[in-house]
Write a protein that holds these residues in place. Structure first.
Motif, short mmCIF file in Angstrom:
data_model
loop_
_atom_site.label_atom_id
_atom_site.label_comp_id
_atom_site.label_asym_id
_atom_site.label_seq_id
_atom_site.Cartn_x
_atom_site.Cartn_y
_atom_site.Cartn_z
N ARG A 169 -1.57 19.08 -15.91
CA ARG A 169 -1.30 19.68 -17.22
C ARG A 169 -0.34 18.85 -18.07
O ARG A 169 0.74 19.30 -18.44
CB ARG A 169 -0.76 21.10 -17.05
N PRO A 170 -0.75 17.62 -18.43
CA PRO A 170 0.13 16.81 -19.28
C PRO A 170 0.25 17.38 -20.69
O PRO A 170 1.11 16.93 -21.46
CB PRO A 170 -0.57 15.44 -19.29
N ASP A 171 -0.60 18.37 -21.03
CA ASP A 171 -0.52 18.99 -22.35
C ASP A 171 0.64 19.98 -22.46
O ASP A 171 1.01 20.40 -23.56
CB ASP A 171 -1.83 19.72 -22.67
N ALA A 172 1.23 20.37 -21.31
CA ALA A 172 2.30 21.36 -21.31
C ALA A 172 3.64 20.69 -21.59
O ALA A 172 3.94 19.60 -21.09
CB ALA A 172 2.34 22.09 -19.98
N ALA A 173 4.47 21.36 -22.38
CA ALA A 173 5.80 20.83 -22.69
C ALA A 173 6.74 21.05 -21.51
O ALA A 173 6.87 22.17 -21.03
CB ALA A 173 6.36 21.50 -23.94
N PRO A 174 7.40 20.01 -21.03
CA PRO A 174 8.38 20.20 -19.96
C PRO A 174 9.64 20.86 -20.50
O PRO A 174 10.07 20.57 -21.62
CB PRO A 174 8.66 18.78 -19.47
N VAL A 175 10.26 21.74 -19.70
CA VAL A 175 11.45 22.45 -20.15
C VAL A 175 12.72 21.72 -19.69
O VAL A 175 13.48 21.20 -20.50
CB VAL A 175 11.45 23.91 -19.66
N PHE A 176 12.97 21.71 -18.38
CA PHE A 176 14.15 21.06 -17.82
C PHE A 176 15.43 21.47 -18.53
O PHE A 176 16.25 20.64 -18.92
CB PHE A 176 13.98 19.53 -17.81
N ASP A 177 15.58 22.78 -18.71
CA ASP A 177 16.81 23.33 -19.28
C ASP A 177 17.97 23.11 -18.32
O ASP A 177 19.13 22.97 -18.74
CB ASP A 177 16.60 24.82 -19.54
N LEU A 178 17.67 23.12 -17.02
CA LEU A 178 18.63 22.84 -15.96
C LEU A 178 18.05 21.77 -15.05
O LEU A 178 16.86 21.46 -15.13
CB LEU A 178 18.93 24.10 -15.14
N ASP A 179 18.86 21.23 -14.16
CA ASP A 179 18.33 20.38 -13.09
C ASP A 179 18.63 21.03 -11.75
O ASP A 179 19.15 22.15 -11.68
CB ASP A 179 18.88 18.95 -13.19
N SER A 180 18.28 20.36 -10.68
CA SER A 180 18.34 21.00 -9.35
C SER A 180 19.77 21.41 -8.98
O SER A 180 19.97 22.48 -8.37
CB SER A 180 17.78 20.07 -8.28
N THR A 181 20.76 20.61 -9.33
CA THR A 181 22.14 20.95 -8.99
C THR A 181 22.60 22.19 -9.75
O THR A 181 23.22 23.10 -9.18
CB THR A 181 23.07 19.76 -9.30
N GLN A 182 22.29 22.26 -11.03
CA GLN A 182 22.64 23.44 -11.82
C GLN A 182 21.86 24.67 -11.36
O GLN A 182 22.40 25.78 -11.32
CB GLN A 182 22.36 23.16 -13.29
N ALA A 183 20.59 24.47 -11.00
CA ALA A 183 19.79 25.59 -10.49
C ALA A 183 20.36 26.11 -9.18
O ALA A 183 20.34 27.33 -8.93
CB ALA A 183 18.33 25.16 -10.31
N ALA A 184 20.88 25.21 -8.35
CA ALA A 184 21.49 25.64 -7.09
C ALA A 184 22.69 26.55 -7.36
O ALA A 184 22.88 27.57 -6.69
CB ALA A 184 21.91 24.42 -6.27
N SER A 185 23.50 26.18 -8.32
CA SER A 185 24.66 27.00 -8.68
C SER A 185 24.21 28.36 -9.20
O SER A 185 24.77 29.40 -8.83
CB SER A 185 25.50 26.28 -9.73
N LEU A 186 23.20 28.36 -10.04
CA LEU A 186 22.69 29.61 -10.60
C LEU A 186 22.12 30.51 -9.50
O LEU A 186 22.39 31.71 -9.46
CB LEU A 186 21.63 29.31 -11.65
N ALA A 187 21.34 29.92 -8.60
CA ALA A 187 20.74 30.70 -7.51
C ALA A 187 21.81 31.29 -6.60
O ALA A 187 21.70 32.44 -6.15
CB ALA A 187 19.78 29.83 -6.70
N ARG A 188 22.87 30.53 -6.33
CA ARG A 188 23.96 31.03 -5.49
C ARG A 188 24.64 32.24 -6.14
O ARG A 188 25.03 33.20 -5.47
CB ARG A 188 24.96 29.92 -5.24
N SER A 189 24.74 32.21 -7.47
CA SER A 189 25.40 33.31 -8.17
C SER A 189 24.60 34.61 -8.08
O SER A 189 25.15 35.69 -8.30
CB SER A 189 25.64 32.95 -9.64
N PHE A 190 23.30 34.50 -7.74
CA PHE A 190 22.46 35.68 -7.57
C PHE A 190 22.38 36.14 -6.11
O PHE A 190 21.57 37.01 -5.77
CB PHE A 190 21.05 35.41 -8.11
N GLY A 191 23.19 35.57 -5.23
CA GLY A 191 23.24 36.03 -3.85
C GLY A 191 22.26 35.37 -2.91
O GLY A 191 22.01 35.89 -1.81
N HIS A 192 21.71 34.22 -3.30
CA HIS A 192 20.70 33.58 -2.47
C HIS A 192 21.31 32.57 -1.49
O HIS A 192 22.37 31.98 -1.76
CB HIS A 192 19.68 32.86 -3.35
N LEU A 193 20.63 32.38 -0.38
CA LEU A 193 20.84 31.22 0.49
C LEU A 193 20.13 30.06 -0.21
O LEU A 193 18.91 30.11 -0.40
CB LEU A 193 20.25 31.47 1.87
#
Length: 338
Positions: A169-193
């Motif tokens: 799907r090269p027609d789809a616009a990539p978002v990348f509002d966060l990257d993996s390190t920031q996503a890890a911090s966000l996921a941890r704040s929701f109580g995830h392993l």
């Protein structure tokens, strides 16, 4: 918090990703990865601590990982196919501890992570949910993380994700509002392993442990170690990471190749390195299915001897129409490891 690096096609702040080619070029453009000449970006402050209730599955998975090595298996079901998901889950249910259910490698349009997890868990199999930053902004990501916490998944595996310029799907616009390190911090704040990936064989190889340290400061507890050529390179990467001060559990990826189709699929993984002779051993055997399982079991046992390794990830996928067949290969490999 640093600003996104505009020159990076994924606008990462805590790069580089795992999509750096062996020559240092970006997987999306022919230019060198912009992070190769930059110092490792530091995570501001201490590791993210969650104030949310832990996911029920995370509580169980942490206890299991303290008691013995675990077997994680990639989930080979076809995308947006509930029948395929139920069939594969039924085959694998009593054999593996948990499935890593991220986006299918042969499709871009997917069920949302929380709905996919619910379908797998309804079939009696626990889920470690893959979670990429390509397709959703941070608001949509927060909604998914809340839903995954409510569903009770075992873990959330945070990756930046492949660029939309690659794939179907090269027609789809990539978002990348966060990257993996920031996503890890966000996921941890929701109580995830929270788990992250690291690629020891991918440039800049000498700084991969340093980057992993910053991911732990963001809140990651587990590292899935990408295919890097066998047990010795994994042991070296863990040792170097430990010297850097990294304290986390490691789950190395074990390539499961049982026919030419699964071999071709693994070749699409960026900068994947197989142990010497691994592919020839399997494809040259009279029965590649049995030989592929035997090779995966042998490598898994070698990896499980390394200090810091908390389990293995049986990694790979099926060609279209063979999802159930590959699920059986994953289940059989896990049973032989028991």
């Amino acid at each position: 918090m640093p600003e996104p690096t505009i020159e990076c096609p994924k606008h990462m702040q805590f790069g580089p990703c795992g999509g750096v080619e062996f020559d240092g070029s970006c997987e999306v453009s022919p230019h060198p990865c912009v992070f190769l000449d930059l110092p490792t970006v530091r995570w501001p402050g201490l590791a993210q601590q969650s104030s949310a209730r832990p996911s029920a599955g995370a509580v169980v998975m942490r206890e299991l990982m303290r008691s013995r090595p675990i077997v994680v298996a990639d989930f080979p079901a076809q995308a947006i196919d509930a029948e395929s998901i139920a069939e594969c889950a039924g085959i694998m249910r009593d054999s593996v501890d948990v499935v890593l259910a991220g986006d299918a490698g042969n499709a871009r349009v997917q069920f949302p992570p929380a709905y996919r997890a619910a379908l797998v868990m309804a079939a009696g199999l626990q889920v470690w949910s893959g979670f990429n930053c390509r397709d959703r902004n941070r608001v949509a990501m927060e909604g998914e993380l809340a839903a995954l916490q409510h569903a009770g998944v075992a873990g959330v595996h945070c990756v930046t994700g492949d660029h939309t310029a690659t794939g179907q799907r090269p027609d789809a616009a990539p978002v990348f509002d966060l990257d993996s390190t920031q996503a890890a911090s966000l996921a941890r704040s929701f109580g995830h392993l929270v788990s992250v990936a690291e690629a020891p064989a991918t440039p800049p190889t000498e700084r991969r442990p340093e980057r992993l340290l910053e991911k732990t400061r963001a809140g990651a507890e587990v590292c899935f170690v990408n295919h890097s050529g066998g047990a010795a390179p994994v042991a070296d990467f863990i040792a170097r990471s430990t010297v850097m001060g990294v304290e986390m559990a490691y789950i190395p990826c074990v390539p499961l190749i049982v026919d030419r189709g699964s071999a071709e699929l693994l070749k699409t993984f960026t900068t994947m390195v197989l142990p010497d002779g691994y592919l020839d051993r399997i494809l040259g055997a009279p029965d590649p299915f049995s030989e592929g399982i035997a090779a995966a079991v042998e490598l898994s046992r070698e990896l499980l001897q390394i200090d810091g390794v908390a389990g293995i990830n049986l990694s790979g996928g099926a060609t279209p129409g063979r999802s159930a067949w590959f699920a059986e290969a994953l289940a059989r490999t896990s049973r032989e490891l028991a």
